[in-house]
Design an enzyme around this catalytic site. Structure first.
Site, PDB file in Angstrom:
ATOM      1  N   ASN A   7      45.404  34.034  35.461  1.00  0.00           N
ATOM      2  CA  ASN A   7      46.494  34.554  34.635  1.00  0.00           C
ATOM      3  C   ASN A   7      47.589  33.487  34.542  1.00  0.00           C
ATOM      4  O   ASN A   7      48.125  33.055  35.572  1.00  0.00           O
ATOM      5  CB  ASN A   7      47.041  35.839  35.261  1.00  0.00           C
ATOM      6  CG  ASN A   7      48.075  36.525  34.398  1.00  0.00           C
ATOM      7  OD1 ASN A   7      48.990  35.890  33.884  1.00  0.00           O
ATOM      8  ND2 ASN A   7      47.963  37.833  34.255  1.00  0.00           N
ATOM      9  N   HIS A  10      52.928  33.271  34.266  1.00  0.00           N
ATOM     10  CA  HIS A  10      54.122  32.727  34.909  1.00  0.00           C
ATOM     11  C   HIS A  10      54.404  31.276  34.536  1.00  0.00           C
ATOM     12  O   HIS A  10      55.494  30.770  34.808  1.00  0.00           O
ATOM     13  CB  HIS A  10      54.056  32.930  36.419  1.00  0.00           C
ATOM     14  CG  HIS A  10      54.184  34.382  36.789  1.00  0.00           C
ATOM     15  ND1 HIS A  10      55.235  35.160  36.349  1.00  0.00           N
ATOM     16  CD2 HIS A  10      53.390  35.191  37.524  1.00  0.00           C
ATOM     17  CE1 HIS A  10      55.078  36.396  36.815  1.00  0.00           C
ATOM     18  NE2 HIS A  10      53.974  36.438  37.511  1.00  0.00           N
ATOM     19  N   HIS A  43      49.188  38.513  29.577  1.00  0.00           N
ATOM     20  CA  HIS A  43      49.738  39.843  29.313  1.00  0.00           C
ATOM     21  C   HIS A  43      50.782  39.693  28.214  1.00  0.00           C
ATOM     22  O   HIS A  43      51.846  39.118  28.439  1.00  0.00           O
ATOM     23  CB  HIS A  43      50.366  40.408  30.585  1.00  0.00           C
ATOM     24  CG  HIS A  43      50.878  41.803  30.441  1.00  0.00           C
ATOM     25  ND1 HIS A  43      51.293  42.553  31.531  1.00  0.00           N
ATOM     26  CD2 HIS A  43      51.057  42.613  29.363  1.00  0.00           C
ATOM     27  CE1 HIS A  43      51.698  43.749  31.115  1.00  0.00           C
ATOM     28  NE2 HIS A  43      51.571  43.798  29.800  1.00  0.00           N
ATOM     29  N   ARG A  45      53.437  41.316  26.604  1.00  0.00           N
ATOM     30  CA  ARG A  45      54.314  42.477  26.774  1.00  0.00           C
ATOM     31  C   ARG A  45      55.054  42.804  25.488  1.00  0.00           C
ATOM     32  O   ARG A  45      55.302  41.927  24.672  1.00  0.00           O
ATOM     33  CB  ARG A  45      55.324  42.210  27.900  1.00  0.00           C
ATOM     34  CG  ARG A  45      54.731  42.316  29.295  1.00  0.00           C
ATOM     35  CD  ARG A  45      55.789  42.075  30.355  1.00  0.00           C
ATOM     36  NE  ARG A  45      55.287  42.423  31.688  1.00  0.00           N
ATOM     37  CZ  ARG A  45      55.454  43.604  32.263  1.00  0.00           C
ATOM     38  NH1 ARG A  45      56.131  44.553  31.635  1.00  0.00           N
ATOM     39  NH2 ARG A  45      54.968  43.844  33.463  1.00  0.00           N
ATOM     40  N   ARG A  49      58.566  38.936  27.193  1.00  0.00           N
ATOM     41  CA  ARG A  49      59.386  38.242  28.194  1.00  0.00           C
ATOM     42  C   ARG A  49      58.778  36.919  28.641  1.00  0.00           C
ATOM     43  O   ARG A  49      59.486  36.052  29.140  1.00  0.00           O
ATOM     44  CB  ARG A  49      59.617  39.133  29.417  1.00  0.00           C
ATOM     45  CG  ARG A  49      58.375  39.385  30.247  1.00  0.00           C
ATOM     46  CD  ARG A  49      58.667  40.153  31.511  1.00  0.00           C
ATOM     47  NE  ARG A  49      59.144  41.502  31.231  1.00  0.00           N
ATOM     48  CZ  ARG A  49      59.266  42.430  32.176  1.00  0.00           C
ATOM     49  NH1 ARG A  49      58.974  42.144  33.435  1.00  0.00           N
ATOM     50  NH2 ARG A  49      59.668  43.646  31.870  1.00  0.00           N
ATOM     51  N   GLU A  70      45.784  41.393  28.451  1.00  0.00           N
ATOM     52  CA  GLU A  70      46.386  42.589  29.038  1.00  0.00           C
ATOM     53  C   GLU A  70      47.465  43.104  28.094  1.00  0.00           C
ATOM     54  O   GLU A  70      48.258  42.310  27.557  1.00  0.00           O
ATOM     55  CB  GLU A  70      47.003  42.271  30.394  1.00  0.00           C
ATOM     56  CG  GLU A  70      46.001  41.861  31.445  1.00  0.00           C
ATOM     57  CD  GLU A  70      46.635  41.624  32.801  1.00  0.00           C
ATOM     58  OE1 GLU A  70      45.898  41.574  33.799  1.00  0.00           O
ATOM     59  OE2 GLU A  70      47.880  41.481  32.860  1.00  0.00           O
ATOM     60  N   THR A 101      53.545  44.464  36.645  1.00  0.00           N
ATOM     61  CA  THR A 101      52.877  45.763  36.588  1.00  0.00           C
ATOM     62  C   THR A 101      52.829  46.382  37.975  1.00  0.00           C
ATOM     63  O   THR A 101      52.331  45.774  38.924  1.00  0.00           O
ATOM     64  CB  THR A 101      51.458  45.600  36.013  1.00  0.00           C
ATOM     65  OG1 THR A 101      51.547  44.935  34.745  1.00  0.00           O
ATOM     66  CG2 THR A 101      50.805  46.948  35.818  1.00  0.00           C
ATOM     67  N   GLU A 151      39.609  47.446  36.167  1.00  0.00           N
ATOM     68  CA  GLU A 151      40.209  46.457  37.067  1.00  0.00           C
ATOM     69  C   GLU A 151      40.967  47.238  38.123  1.00  0.00           C
ATOM     70  O   GLU A 151      41.928  47.939  37.818  1.00  0.00           O
ATOM     71  CB  GLU A 151      41.148  45.509  36.332  1.00  0.00           C
ATOM     72  CG  GLU A 151      41.774  44.478  37.290  1.00  0.00           C
ATOM     73  CD  GLU A 151      42.691  43.489  36.612  1.00  0.00           C
ATOM     74  OE1 GLU A 151      43.583  42.953  37.313  1.00  0.00           O
ATOM     75  OE2 GLU A 151      42.540  43.246  35.401  1.00  0.00           O
ATOM     76  N   HIS A 191      45.961  41.919  41.340  1.00  0.00           N
ATOM     77  CA  HIS A 191      47.363  42.203  41.621  1.00  0.00           C
ATOM     78  C   HIS A 191      47.672  41.870  43.082  1.00  0.00           C
ATOM     79  O   HIS A 191      47.215  42.533  43.996  1.00  0.00           O
ATOM     80  CB  HIS A 191      47.771  43.645  41.343  1.00  0.00           C
ATOM     81  CG  HIS A 191      49.274  43.779  41.224  1.00  0.00           C
ATOM     82  ND1 HIS A 191      49.953  43.519  40.045  1.00  0.00           N
ATOM     83  CD2 HIS A 191      50.220  44.099  42.124  1.00  0.00           C
ATOM     84  CE1 HIS A 191      51.245  43.694  40.228  1.00  0.00           C
ATOM     85  NE2 HIS A 191      51.434  44.042  41.484  1.00  0.00           N
TER      86      HIS A 191
END
Length: 238
Positions: A7, A10, A43, A45, A49, A70, A101, A151, A191
């Site tokens: 992922n 970040h 992801h 969103r 963000r 996602e 999340t 998941e 996660h």
């Protein structure tokens, strides 16, 4: 042997902190694949963000492995997915005020809406995964509404402060994974997975793919993306 999907959200978080053009999550994804990642996760969103539409559009053209998008199960996001056509969509809960999340979808409560979203995505040729807590009722309902994959949320396991609590949460994840596989679902997990607790989770043979972001990006800041990914690939594959 389990796969690693990286992922890169970040990387975009750092970029958006200055509303700049660098670091670019698209470049990070390419480096992750070169280092052995077998999938890329982002992801998108609703508040944009970190990952932006531009990122997903370019990633769709450049990712050579599998692109997992996602997103929340909203009309806007479904239309975006149908346009971009990722290999997999993972439907996740989303709240504006959360840092990340916080838990799995309540598949039982939102069964009808999720079933409709899954049908629309399937009609667009997109495989669908549901991000769920390690709870049998949510796993069973995911299969009932024709999800392809679950998941399993590993957050409580990752955050456990005692060995006893970690063991308890590990067993919940293991049981959910076994159930999911038994009823025909592909099993992913993610996660809070890091370079230490992966040594537990990789023992669950039903888990086919781990989605890992923060731990890899945090290490990449110190040692570089390729080394960080290679180290995690080695751990995931045992």
């Amino acid at each position: 042997m389990a796969r690693l999907a990286v992922n890169v959200d970040h990387v975009a978080t750092v970029r958006q902190a200055r509303l700049a053009t660098e670091p670019d999550p698209v470049t990070a994804a390419a480096l992750a694949e070169l280092a052995g990642a077998q999938g890329i996760v982002v992801h998108l969103r609703e508040d944009r963000r970190h990952i932006q539409d531009r990122d997903v559009e370019i990633l769709r053209r450049t990712v050579k492995t599998r692109l997992n998008l996602e997103m929340a199960a909203t009309a806007e996001m479904i239309e975006t997915a149908l346009r971009i056509k990722p290999d997999v969509v993972t439907l996740v809960p989303e709240k504006r005020q959360e840092l990340t999340t916080e838990g799995g979808l309540d598949v039982v409560l939102y069964e009808e809406a999720l079933a409709e979203a899954i049908t629309r995505l399937h009609q667009g040729g997109i495989s669908v995964s549901l991000f769920v807590n390690p709870d049998p009722k949510h796993v069973k309902t995911a299969a009932k509404i024709d999800a392809d994959c679950v998941e399993i949320h590993t957050g409580l396991f990752a955050e456990a402060k005692t060995y006893a609590k970690r063991q308890e949460e590990f067993e919940r994840i293991q049981d959910a994974a076994k159930l999911a596989a038994k009823i025909g679902l592909v099993v992913h997990a993610g996660h809070g997975v890091d370079y230490r607790n992966i040594l537990w989770l990789r023992l669950i043979k039903e888990i086919e793919e781990f989605s890992i972001g923060h731990a890899i990006i945090a290490r990449a800041v110190l040692v570089g993306m390729e080394r960080a990914v290679k180290e995690m690939v080695a751990l995931v594959q045992g």
